[in-house]
Design an enzyme around this catalytic site. Structure first.
Site, PDB file in Angstrom:
ATOM      1  N   HIS A  79     -13.353   6.519 119.620  1.00 52.22           N
ATOM      2  CA  HIS A  79     -13.716   6.258 121.026  1.00 52.22           C
ATOM      3  C   HIS A  79     -13.976   7.534 121.830  1.00 52.22           C
ATOM      4  O   HIS A  79     -14.460   7.469 122.948  1.00 52.22           O
ATOM      5  CB  HIS A  79     -12.670   5.345 121.707  1.00 52.22           C
ATOM      6  CG  HIS A  79     -11.345   5.984 122.019  1.00 52.22           C
ATOM      7  ND1 HIS A  79     -10.282   5.273 122.521  1.00 52.22           N
ATOM      8  CD2 HIS A  79     -10.898   7.272 121.906  1.00 52.22           C
ATOM      9  CE1 HIS A  79      -9.254   6.077 122.720  1.00 52.22           C
ATOM     10  NE2 HIS A  79      -9.594   7.291 122.354  1.00 52.22           N
TER      11      HIS A  79
ATOM     12  N   ASP B 242      -6.160  17.410 111.222  1.00 54.50           N
ATOM     13  CA  ASP B 242      -6.611  17.570 112.621  1.00 54.50           C
ATOM     14  C   ASP B 242      -7.020  19.023 112.759  1.00 54.50           C
ATOM     15  O   ASP B 242      -6.967  19.800 111.783  1.00 54.50           O
ATOM     16  CB  ASP B 242      -5.475  17.195 113.604  1.00 54.50           C
ATOM     17  CG  ASP B 242      -5.989  16.784 114.998  1.00 54.50           C
ATOM     18  OD1 ASP B 242      -6.630  17.621 115.669  1.00 54.50           O
ATOM     19  OD2 ASP B 242      -5.758  15.637 115.409  1.00 54.50           O
TER      20      ASP B 242
ATOM     21  N   GLY C  16      -8.539  21.406 109.947  1.00 57.02           N
ATOM     22  CA  GLY C  16      -9.971  21.464 109.671  1.00 57.02           C
ATOM     23  C   GLY C  16     -10.759  20.754 110.754  1.00 57.02           C
ATOM     24  O   GLY C  16     -10.200  20.389 111.795  1.00 57.02           O
ATOM     25  N   ASP C  17     -12.056  20.558 110.482  1.00 62.49           N
ATOM     26  CA  ASP C  17     -12.981  19.981 111.464  1.00 62.49           C
ATOM     27  C   ASP C  17     -13.609  18.733 110.849  1.00 62.49           C
ATOM     28  O   ASP C  17     -14.312  18.824 109.836  1.00 62.49           O
ATOM     29  CB  ASP C  17     -14.057  21.035 111.773  1.00 62.49           C
ATOM     30  CG  ASP C  17     -15.151  20.511 112.692  1.00 62.49           C
ATOM     31  OD1 ASP C  17     -15.108  19.320 113.079  1.00 62.49           O
ATOM     32  OD2 ASP C  17     -16.058  21.299 113.014  1.00 62.49           O
ATOM     33  N   PHE C  18     -13.350  17.568 111.454  1.00 61.05           N
ATOM     34  CA  PHE C  18     -13.845  16.334 110.819  1.00 61.05           C
ATOM     35  C   PHE C  18     -15.366  16.188 110.889  1.00 61.05           C
ATOM     36  O   PHE C  18     -15.925  15.298 110.270  1.00 61.05           O
ATOM     37  CB  PHE C  18     -13.103  15.080 111.282  1.00 61.05           C
ATOM     38  CG  PHE C  18     -12.959  14.814 112.757  1.00 61.05           C
ATOM     39  CD1 PHE C  18     -13.999  15.020 113.653  1.00 61.05           C
ATOM     40  CD2 PHE C  18     -11.750  14.289 113.247  1.00 61.05           C
ATOM     41  CE1 PHE C  18     -13.855  14.726 115.008  1.00 61.05           C
ATOM     42  CE2 PHE C  18     -11.593  13.995 114.606  1.00 61.05           C
ATOM     43  CZ  PHE C  18     -12.651  14.225 115.476  1.00 61.05           C
TER      44      PHE C  18
HETATM   45  N1  SAH Z   1      -4.838   9.916 116.255  1.00 62.11           N
HETATM   46  C1  SAH Z   1      -3.987  10.479 117.272  1.00 62.11           C
HETATM   47  C2  SAH Z   1      -4.716  11.436 118.215  1.00 62.11           C
HETATM   48  C3  SAH Z   1      -5.887  10.834 118.951  1.00 62.11           C
HETATM   49  S1  SAH Z   1      -6.627  11.971 120.100  1.00 62.11           S
HETATM   50  C4  SAH Z   1      -3.343   9.361 118.078  1.00 62.11           C
HETATM   51  O1  SAH Z   1      -3.817   8.237 118.057  1.00 62.11           O
HETATM   52  O2  SAH Z   1      -2.362   9.621 118.767  1.00 62.11           O
HETATM   53  C5  SAH Z   1      -8.025  12.547 119.160  1.00 62.11           C
HETATM   54  C6  SAH Z   1      -7.645  13.584 118.108  1.00 62.11           C
HETATM   55  O3  SAH Z   1      -8.860  14.072 117.518  1.00 62.11           O
HETATM   56  C7  SAH Z   1      -6.926  14.789 118.690  1.00 62.11           C
HETATM   57  O4  SAH Z   1      -5.712  14.989 118.008  1.00 62.11           O
HETATM   58  C8  SAH Z   1      -7.904  15.931 118.447  1.00 62.11           C
HETATM   59  O5  SAH Z   1      -7.284  17.172 118.232  1.00 62.11           O
HETATM   60  C9  SAH Z   1      -8.662  15.448 117.224  1.00 62.11           C
HETATM   61  N2  SAH Z   1      -9.949  16.134 117.070  1.00 62.11           N
HETATM   62  C10 SAH Z   1     -10.881  16.379 118.010  1.00 62.11           C
HETATM   63  N3  SAH Z   1     -11.921  17.048 117.484  1.00 62.11           N
HETATM   64  C11 SAH Z   1     -11.637  17.227 116.162  1.00 62.11           C
HETATM   65  C12 SAH Z   1     -12.351  17.825 115.068  1.00 62.11           C
HETATM   66  N4  SAH Z   1     -13.559  18.371 115.253  1.00 62.11           N
HETATM   67  N5  SAH Z   1     -11.780  17.824 113.838  1.00 62.11           N
HETATM   68  C13 SAH Z   1     -10.548  17.257 113.640  1.00 62.11           C
HETATM   69  N6  SAH Z   1      -9.837  16.653 114.641  1.00 62.11           N
HETATM   70  C14 SAH Z   1     -10.374  16.651 115.875  1.00 62.11           C
END
Ligand code: SAH
Length: 335
Positions: A247, A202, A227-229
Site C-alpha cells: 500500500h 528490510d 537489502g532493497d526489495f
Molecule cells: N511490514 C512491517 C512494516 C511496514 S512499513 C509492518 O507491517 O509492521 C513498510 C516497510 O517497508 C518499512 O519497514 C520500510 O523500511 C520497508 N521498505 C521501504 N522501502 C524498502 C526497500 N526499498 N527495500 C526494503 N524494504 C523497504
C-alpha cells in the site's frame, strides 16, 4: 422522526466533523509525552502529585486530564484523584501491544503532511515530499529520530496477533518477511509456531534495529538480511509475507516488488499479502487510510479486484482472501 427530537442542523453536524478528533489526538499525545499512564500504573494520584512528577502546570494538567476522561482515557476518582482505565493503560510504553508509539506517530510524522492535503489534491504529489524534499522512506533513512518513531509504531499495536491467530504459519519450513520492519510479525510467528525458520528482510538501517529477533528464544531460527526489495529479495523460501508494504507504492512499483518475490520463489511457493482491503465493510477506515497514504507516499488502498490485477502482472493468482480482525490476508500462488 419523533416530533420531540429536534433535528441536528447540518451546521452542527459539520461542527462535530471539524474539530474534536484533532484535539483528542493532541491530548493523547500530550499524556503519552508526560508518561501519565506509567505514573498511574499502580495507583491513582492527585493532580498535584502528577504535576510534581511531570513538572507540569497543575491548573492546565487537570484540564488535560478532564478532557481525556471524557473519552475514557483515565478516570476521575473521588477526592481529586485520577486513575488508570483500560484505554489509558495501552499508553504505557511497556504495556502488552503498547499504543505509545501510535500516540506519537500522528503528531510527529503524519500531522504536517495531512495539513497540506490540498497541495496533494491539486498536484498529485505527496505533501510529505513537498515539505521535506524527499520521499518518506529516504527521509526516515536520514532522520533516525523519525525512523525510531515510525518503526516503533509499526512494531507495536494490535495488527499482528490477528494474523498469527488466524493463519497456519506452521505449514512452512521457511518464511521471508519482506519489508518486515523490526520483525514484530516474525517474532509472533516464531513464538506461536515451532516449525518455521524465518528471514527478516528490510532496508539495512531498519533491520539493524530488529532487537526482538536477536533474543535467545528466537534468534536461532531467524536470519536478518538488509537489502532493497526493488533489487531482489532473499531466494528459496516457501512463503513470502508482505504486510503493510504494497500500500506504500504505486502500481508499477508494487508490481516490481511482487515480481521480485515471484523470482525468489519456486512454483510451489506461497505469497501472503496482509493489507486492509477497500471494501464496503471497511469503507470509512480504508478511505481515510487512503488519504494518509496519498499525502505520505505514492501508495494507495486497493480493492480486491485491484490487487488481482497487480498480482497477475507479477505472475501470481489470488487463491483466497482470509479476513481477520486486523488486516486481510491475501493468499497468492505463482501461475
Ligand atoms: N511490514 C512491517 C512494516 C511496514 S512499513 C509492518 O507491517 O509492521 C513498510 C516497510 O517497508 C518499512 O519497514 C520500510 O523500511 C520497508 N521498505 C521501504 N522501502 C524498502 C526497500 N526499498 N527495500 C526494503 N524494504 C523497504
Amino acid at each position: 422522526m419523533s416530533g420531540n427530537t429536534p433535528e441536528e442542523s447540518t451546521q452542527l453536524q459539520m461542527m462535530r466533523l471539524l474539530w474534536p478528533s484533532v484535539i483528542v489526538v493532541q491530548a493523547i499525545h500530550a499524556a503519552a509525552d508526560l508518561q501519565l499512564a506509567e505514573l498511574l500504573a499502580n495507583r491513582p494520584m492527585t493532580v498535584d502529585e502528577l504535576a510534581r512528577a511531570t513538572g507540569a502546570d497543575p491548573a492546565s494538567l487537570v484540564r488535560l486530564l478532564r478532557a481525556l476522561t471524557s473519552v475514557g482515557v483515565f478516570a476521575e476518582e473521588p477526592a481529586g484523584c485520577f486513575g488508570q482505565t483500560p484505554l489509558s493503560d495501552t499508553l504505557r510504553r511497556d504495556a502488552p501491544q503498547s499504543m505509545f508509539a501510535w500516540a506519537r506517530i500522528w503528531p510527529d510524522l503524519f500531522w504536517d503532511p495531512c495539513s497540506e492535503l490540498s497541495h496533494t489534491v491539486m498536484t498529485g504529489e505527496p505533501a510529505f515530499e513537498s515539505i521535506y524534499g524527499q520521499p518518506f522512506f529516504a527521509f526516515l533513512g536520514d532522520h533516525p529520530e523519525a525512523a525510531a518513531v515510525f518503526n516503533a509504531a509499526m512494531g507495536s499495536g494490535p495488527l499482528v496477533q490477528p494474523l498469527v491467530a488466524t493463519y497456519d504459519f506452521n505449514q512452512f519450513a521457511e518464511i521471508v518477511d519482506v519489508g518486515g520492519g523490526h520483525g514484530a510479525l516474525l517474532d509472533a510467528i516464531l513464538m506461536a509456531n515451532p516449525a518455521p525458520r524465518c528471514v527478516l528482510f528490510d532496508l539495512p538501517d531498519v533491520v539493524d534495529g530488529a532487537a526482538a529477533l536477536r533474543r535467545n528464544e528466537v534468534a536461532g531460527r531467524c536470519t536478518i538480511v538488509g537489502g532493497d526489495f526493488f533489487q531482489s529479495v532473499p531466494p528459496g523460501a516457501d512463503a513470502y509475507v508482505l504486510k503493510s508494504v504494497i500500500h506504500d507504492w504505486n502500481d508499477d512499483q508494487a508490481v516490481k516488488i511482487l515480481a521480485n518475490c515471484r523470482r525468489a520463489m519456486d512454483a510451489t511457493g506461497v505469497l501472503l499479502v496482509a493489507e486492509t482491503i477497500s471494501n464496503p465493510a471497511q469503507q470509512a477506515a480504508a478511505a481515510m487510510m487512503d488519504l494518509l497514504l496519498m499525502v505520505m507516499t505514492y501508495g494507495r488502498k486497493r480493492t480486491e479486484a485491484e490487487y488481482c490485477r497487480i498480482l497477475q502482472s507479477a505472475g501470481f493468482e489470488l487463491a483466497r482472501v482470509i479476513p481477520t480482525t486486523g488486516p486481510s490476508l491475501l493468499e497468492c500462488r505463482p501461475v
